[in-house]
Design an enzyme around this catalytic site. Structure first.
Site, mmCIF file in Angstrom:
data_model
loop_
_atom_site.group_PDB
_atom_site.id
_atom_site.type_symbol
_atom_site.label_atom_id
_atom_site.label_comp_id
_atom_site.label_asym_id
_atom_site.label_seq_id
_atom_site.Cartn_x
_atom_site.Cartn_y
_atom_site.Cartn_z
ATOM 1 C CE LYS A 297 -19.005 -1.873 38.511
ATOM 2 N NZ LYS A 297 -20.136 -1.146 39.138
HETATM 3 C C1 LIG Z 1 -18.063 -5.173 43.536
HETATM 4 C C2 LIG Z 1 -19.311 -5.299 42.719
HETATM 5 N N1 LIG Z 1 -19.920 -6.486 42.636
HETATM 6 C C3 LIG Z 1 -21.026 -6.672 41.901
HETATM 7 C C4 LIG Z 1 -21.601 -5.640 41.206
HETATM 8 C C5 LIG Z 1 -22.879 -5.869 40.441
HETATM 9 O O1 LIG Z 1 -22.804 -5.515 39.104
HETATM 10 P P1 LIG Z 1 -24.102 -4.985 38.314
HETATM 11 O O2 LIG Z 1 -24.468 -3.651 38.854
HETATM 12 O O3 LIG Z 1 -23.663 -4.951 36.887
HETATM 13 O O4 LIG Z 1 -25.175 -6.009 38.535
HETATM 14 C C6 LIG Z 1 -21.008 -4.379 41.240
HETATM 15 C C7 LIG Z 1 -21.568 -3.252 40.466
HETATM 16 O O5 LIG Z 1 -21.976 -2.248 40.904
HETATM 17 C C8 LIG Z 1 -19.851 -4.201 42.034
HETATM 18 O O6 LIG Z 1 -19.264 -2.993 42.131
#
Ligand SMILES: Cc1ncc(COP(=O)(O)O)c(C=O)c1O
Length: 359
Positions: free
Chosen positions: A179
């Site tokens: 990110k």
């Molecule tokens: C659009 C979106 N939603 C939710 C997530 C979930 O985040 P995490 O991987 O930190 O659990 C991500 C991450 O990859 C994402 O890109």
């Protein structure tokens, strides 16, 4: 190889982690609180609540709003699976609405047709670092008395008409290493509502208001102080990182030929979590192979829309969302991260242009 993503960890992050280790307070300590305060300020909201991931931030936001069994939540099928899975976790039903082809985001013009008596919320996803049509979405939410939970996992500091992603409804961010900023694993909820802030904090910590008295079903969704120390150091660099991403994107916009470059609607500040092009005429996969041969990383976000994933089809049956399905065939994300060099950018541009010119 030019990687598709690269976390930039400097001495500030390393020193901050060592300080936490030396302090002996590894969890539920002052770093988490400091990171939350700084994140809330960055978003322009009253509260931020740190979680263990973006997925748990979404899950917790839905729980805190009381969304559950029998409820429907309108969202996009063109996103990472966690956006929709979080709706399933609370026992609600994701209702998929097609996207706008130019922005890849939820089509506000198609939302009203999907509203039923069970609809409780809209969960827009600000994909690739670009905010959704928030005027359209907020107007519909207000007219139909719906909650808005923004999946801002890819859009740290993205702007829409002067406001930041995560400040329209309740926001959920990811701090995963790919990110715009990272805490290794981690997430953040943003809200202006006192009640939601309190609810999130209680559910995040086993439903506990008074030590070892549990008022409701809660979970352990907490962030550690080690992760918060990394996140806080990264947050200080977010503007610089985003400016570099925007600079890289501007170079690509000016130089790429034969592909569709990202569209930024009036009033939006794109933070280019991804720089995603559309490659017409079924040439996307061949271009990706060509990039790979030239040691340039790329990725398809996302090759199979959520409504076509096997277990979603089993649960909800077949549906056809043409703009999403076409985007899944044509999108390709290329490296745009802040550590790209001028040489990297030139190589990426010349490889793509040479391939596309061959027609
Ligand atoms: C659009 C979106 N939603 C939710 C997530 C979930 O985040 P995490 O991987 O930190 O659990 C991500 C991450 O990859 C994402 O890109």
């Amino acid at each position: 190889m030019i990687p598709i993503a690269k976390p930039l960890i400097g001495k500030e992050e390393k020193e901050a982690v060592l300080e936490v280790l030396d302090s002996g307070i590894l969890a539920q300590g002052p770093r988490v609180a400091a990171f939350e305060d700084a994140f809330a300020e960055m978003c322009g909201v009253k509260y931020a609540i740190a979680t263990s991931s973006g997925t748990t931030a979404l899950h917790l936001a839905l729980l805190a709003h009381g969304i559950g069994e029998g409820d429907e939540v309108i969202t996009t099928p063109f996103t990472f699976i966690a956006s929709a899975n979080s709706i399933l976790y609370v026992g609600a039903k994701p209702v998929f609405v097609d996207i706008v082809p130019r922005t890849f985001n939820l089509d506000a013009g198609k939302i009203e047709a999907a509203i039923t008596t069970r609809t409780k919320a809209i969960l827009p996803v600000h994909l690739y670092g670009l905010c959704c049509d928030m005027d359209g979405i907020m107007a519909i939410a207000q007219a139909h008395n719906l909650l808005v939970i923004e999946d801002a996992c890819q859009s740290h500091a993205a702007e829409y008409k002067g406001k930041r992603a995560g400040s329209f409804g309740t926001g959920a961010f990811s701090l995963y290493p790919t990110k715009n900023i990272t805490s290794a694993e981690g997430g953040m909820i943003t809200t202006n509502e006192d009640v939601i802030n309190e609810k999130c904090r209680v559910i995040r910590n086993h439903g506990m208001r008074r030590r070892y008295y549990h008022d409701e079903l809660g979970y352990n969704l907490r962030m550690t102080d080690l992760h918060a120390a990394v996140g806080l150091a990264q947050l200080k660099k977010l503007d610089e990182f985003n400016q570099k991403r925007a600079g890289n994107a501007a170079c690509f916009n000016a130089a790429l030929e034969g592909v569709v470059t990202p569209f930024v609607p009036e009033g939006c500040g794109h933070v280019y979590h991804q720089y995603t092009i559309r490659v017409p005429d079924e040439r996307r996969d061949a271009l990706r192979d060509c990039l790979k041969e030239n040691e340039i990383g790329s990725e398809i976000y996302y090759p199979l829309p959520i409504h076509q994933q096997g277990f979603y089809m089993e649960m909800f049956g077949e549906m056809h969302l043409p703009e999403t399905e076409l985007a899944a065939q044509e999108v390709l994300s290329i490296p745009v991260h802040p550590s790209l060099t001028g040489e990297d950018r030139e190589k990426i541009v010349s490889t793509i242009n040479t391939f596309m010119r061959k027609g």
